[in-house]
Scaffold this motif. Sequence first.
Motif, short mmCIF file in Angstrom:
data_model
loop_
_atom_site.label_atom_id
_atom_site.label_comp_id
_atom_site.label_asym_id
_atom_site.label_seq_id
_atom_site.Cartn_x
_atom_site.Cartn_y
_atom_site.Cartn_z
N LEU A 71 0.84 -1.21 0.00
CA LEU A 71 0.00 0.00 0.00
C LEU A 71 0.87 1.26 0.00
O LEU A 71 0.65 2.19 -0.78
CB LEU A 71 -0.92 -0.02 1.22
CG LEU A 71 -1.86 1.18 1.39
CD1 LEU A 71 -2.82 1.29 0.22
CD2 LEU A 71 -2.62 1.08 2.70
N PHE A 72 1.89 1.28 0.88
CA PHE A 72 2.80 2.43 0.93
C PHE A 72 3.55 2.60 -0.40
O PHE A 72 3.78 3.72 -0.86
CB PHE A 72 3.80 2.29 2.08
CG PHE A 72 3.18 2.35 3.45
CD1 PHE A 72 2.00 3.03 3.68
CD2 PHE A 72 3.78 1.71 4.53
CE1 PHE A 72 1.42 3.09 4.93
CE2 PHE A 72 3.22 1.75 5.79
CZ PHE A 72 2.04 2.45 6.00
N LEU A 73 3.94 1.48 -0.99
CA LEU A 73 4.67 1.52 -2.26
C LEU A 73 3.79 2.12 -3.36
O LEU A 73 4.24 2.99 -4.12
CB LEU A 73 5.14 0.12 -2.65
CG LEU A 73 5.87 0.00 -4.00
CD1 LEU A 73 7.12 0.87 -4.01
CD2 LEU A 73 6.22 -1.45 -4.28
N ALA A 74 2.54 1.68 -3.44
CA ALA A 74 1.63 2.21 -4.46
C ALA A 74 1.43 3.72 -4.28
O ALA A 74 1.50 4.49 -5.25
CB ALA A 74 0.29 1.48 -4.40
N LEU A 75 1.19 4.15 -3.04
CA LEU A 75 0.99 5.57 -2.78
C LEU A 75 2.27 6.37 -3.05
O LEU A 75 2.23 7.48 -3.59
CB LEU A 75 0.52 5.78 -1.34
CG LEU A 75 -0.87 5.24 -1.00
CD1 LEU A 75 -1.15 5.37 0.49
CD2 LEU A 75 -1.94 5.95 -1.81
N GLY A 76 3.41 5.78 -2.69
CA GLY A 76 4.69 6.45 -2.94
C GLY A 76 4.96 6.62 -4.42
O GLY A 76 5.48 7.65 -4.86
N LEU A 77 4.61 5.61 -5.22
CA LEU A 77 4.82 5.71 -6.67
C LEU A 77 3.86 6.72 -7.30
O LEU A 77 4.24 7.44 -8.23
CB LEU A 77 4.68 4.34 -7.32
CG LEU A 77 5.77 3.32 -6.93
CD1 LEU A 77 5.53 1.99 -7.62
CD2 LEU A 77 7.16 3.85 -7.26
N LEU A 78 2.64 6.80 -6.79
CA LEU A 78 1.71 7.82 -7.28
C LEU A 78 2.21 9.23 -6.92
O LEU A 78 2.10 10.16 -7.72
CB LEU A 78 0.31 7.59 -6.72
CG LEU A 78 -0.42 6.35 -7.26
CD1 LEU A 78 -1.74 6.13 -6.52
CD2 LEU A 78 -0.66 6.47 -8.76
N ALA A 79 2.77 9.37 -5.73
CA ALA A 79 3.36 10.66 -5.34
C ALA A 79 4.56 10.99 -6.21
O ALA A 79 4.84 12.15 -6.51
CB ALA A 79 3.75 10.64 -3.86
N THR A 80 5.28 9.95 -6.64
CA THR A 80 6.42 10.15 -7.55
C THR A 80 5.94 10.70 -8.89
O THR A 80 6.57 11.59 -9.48
CB THR A 80 7.18 8.82 -7.75
OG1 THR A 80 7.63 8.36 -6.47
CG2 THR A 80 8.35 8.99 -8.68
N VAL A 81 4.82 10.17 -9.40
CA VAL A 81 4.25 10.67 -10.66
C VAL A 81 3.84 12.14 -10.49
O VAL A 81 4.09 12.98 -11.37
CB VAL A 81 3.05 9.82 -11.10
CG1 VAL A 81 2.35 10.44 -12.31
CG2 VAL A 81 3.50 8.40 -11.43
N ALA A 82 3.21 12.47 -9.35
CA ALA A 82 2.81 13.85 -9.09
C ALA A 82 4.04 14.76 -9.02
O ALA A 82 4.00 15.90 -9.49
CB ALA A 82 2.01 13.93 -7.79
N THR A 83 5.13 14.26 -8.45
CA THR A 83 6.37 15.04 -8.39
C THR A 83 6.91 15.30 -9.79
O THR A 83 7.35 16.42 -10.10
CB THR A 83 7.42 14.30 -7.55
OG1 THR A 83 6.90 14.09 -6.23
CG2 THR A 83 8.71 15.10 -7.44
N ALA A 84 6.87 14.29 -10.64
CA ALA A 84 7.32 14.47 -12.03
C ALA A 84 6.46 15.52 -12.73
O ALA A 84 6.98 16.37 -13.47
CB ALA A 84 7.27 13.15 -12.78
N ASP A 85 5.15 15.48 -12.48
CA ASP A 85 4.25 16.47 -13.09
C ASP A 85 4.60 17.88 -12.64
O ASP A 85 4.67 18.81 -13.44
CB ASP A 85 2.80 16.13 -12.71
CG ASP A 85 1.83 17.21 -13.15
OD1 ASP A 85 1.66 17.40 -14.36
OD2 ASP A 85 1.24 17.87 -12.28
N GLN A 86 4.87 18.05 -11.34
CA GLN A 86 5.13 19.38 -10.81
C GLN A 86 6.55 19.86 -11.11
O GLN A 86 6.84 21.04 -11.04
CB GLN A 86 4.85 19.40 -9.31
CG GLN A 86 3.37 19.21 -9.02
CD GLN A 86 3.06 19.21 -7.53
OE1 GLN A 86 3.93 19.41 -6.72
NE2 GLN A 86 1.81 18.96 -7.20
N THR A 87 7.44 18.92 -11.45
CA THR A 87 8.80 19.29 -11.83
C THR A 87 8.85 19.79 -13.27
O THR A 87 9.74 20.55 -13.64
CB THR A 87 9.73 18.06 -11.68
OG1 THR A 87 9.66 17.60 -10.32
CG2 THR A 87 11.17 18.40 -12.00
#
Length: 198
Positions: A71-87
């Motif tokens: 669960l933490f891994l899935a949420l962490g990877l989604l947050a990674t995608v959001a970080t890429a979007d905001q970068t």
Amino acid sequence: MSEPEPRAWGPTAALPAVAAAVVFAWAYWCFTSSSAPSTTVAVAGVAILLCAACTVYFARVGGSGGFFGTLFLALGLLATVATADQTTARGEVATCVVREVQAKDQHAHGEGSATKTLYRLALTCPGGYPAEVKDAPRAAVGAEIRVSYDPERRVTPSVEGETSPRTTALWALILLAACTGLAGRRRPAPATASRRRP
């Protein structure tokens, strides 16, 4: 008396970091490349990478630690995608007029939690794009705001100066660190009945 099996968790503990690097690279390429795939292919790629990483993680860790770690891994990877979007740089700026404001209250859970109001601004911009900005700061109808956007529409527009990857990157790091820690605490598989027989 048999010796306990060693905890061979090195590759599993490295999985969250490797998966995050691959997902970030894929998302960033999809957001910035002139030869990026369609939105459907980009989203499907993220979904495949996320499912593969979570499946391997759960298979290697198992138990309740594997469940929460996945669960933490899935949420962490989604947050990674959001970080890429905001970068991703939004190369153009337009001065737009706020046509309509919609407010939505977001309730936080827990003791002493507060309610945060999110705003969606419908805009009138030169050329007709962008037409709206989500999660924007409050603005009055008729006000002029400057909006950063990608002319190729690969990333969502944002109010100029409001996009920062710090928060999402921090959440990604916390969640990925949590699932890495759970991978390191996994217990070795119990001995099978055949191994217990003399």
